[in-house]
Design an enzyme around this catalytic site. Structure first.
Site: not given
Ligand code: PNS
Length: 168
Positions: A22, A46, A96, A133
């Site tokens: 990150h 999650k 990745r 993570s």
């Molecule tokens: O680190 P992560 O958990 O892989 O990140 C995922 C994240 C937080 C970027 C994604 O879950 C997100 O954008 N969440 C916000 C809610 C949202 O907008 N959901 C619709 C995505 S199209």
């Protein structure tokens, strides 16, 4: 033509915890854009996070204190709404491996449909292509050495968390 240095970008994620992968993306994105907001998200997909939102924000702030154009915040709800509220033009995501792209592609298209914002992808440095993570947490709590995979402030808080878990 737009100068990237005038553009505000958002790098969203759960960051539970932030890893060197990150941090590498943050440093490289900060070099490309005028301002980078690292946005810590409550991800309802999650399970219970290991670190509170405040802890995750604090760890990232500690790691980016030498990067003046990086701001650390958190949000709940839709990323597309948050990006619009922040008047940001770009979402940054790290990739990745090829399988990351498969899910990121539909997410990027959905975010573009919702907010007309583009997603730009940075390839992870190959040193971190296996680092996530969740794998860091699993290895650390089973006694493995992850010091090379996370920034020092993260390592310290993980060690403190492990000590607390042992005494409770
Ligand atoms: O680190 P992560 O958990 O892989 O990140 C995922 C994240 C937080 C970027 C994604 O879950 C997100 O954008 N969440 C916000 C809610 C949202 O907008 N959901 C619709 C995505 S199209």
């Amino acid at each position: 033509m737009n100068d990237g240095r005038a553009v505000r970008a958002v790098y969203p994620g759960s960051f539970d915890p932030p890893t060197n992968g990150h941090l590498d993306v943050i440093e490289r994105a900060a070099g490309c854009f005028g301002e980078l907001i690292v946005a810590v998200v409550v991800n309802p997909q999650k399970r219970e996070p290991m670190f509170t939102l405040e802890e995750r924000e604090e760890m990232i702030r500690d790691c980016v204190k030498n990067l003046p154009n990086v701001r650390v915040e958190h949000f709940r709800g839709l990323l597309a709404d948050y990006v619009r509220e922040q008047h940001a033009a770009v979402i940054i995501k790290g990739l990745r491996v090829v399988s990351d792209f498969e899910s990121e592609m539909s997410t990027a298209l959905m975010n573009r449909a919702l907010s007309d914002v583009d997603t730009m992808f940075l390839m992870s440095d190959q040193r971190y292509s296996f680092v996530s993570s969740s794998i860091v947490k699993e290895v650390f709590f089973l006694g493995g050495d992850v010091a090379a995979l996370v920034p020092d402030p993260v390592m310290r808080l993980m060690a403190a968390k492990r000590a607390t878990l042992r005494t409770t």
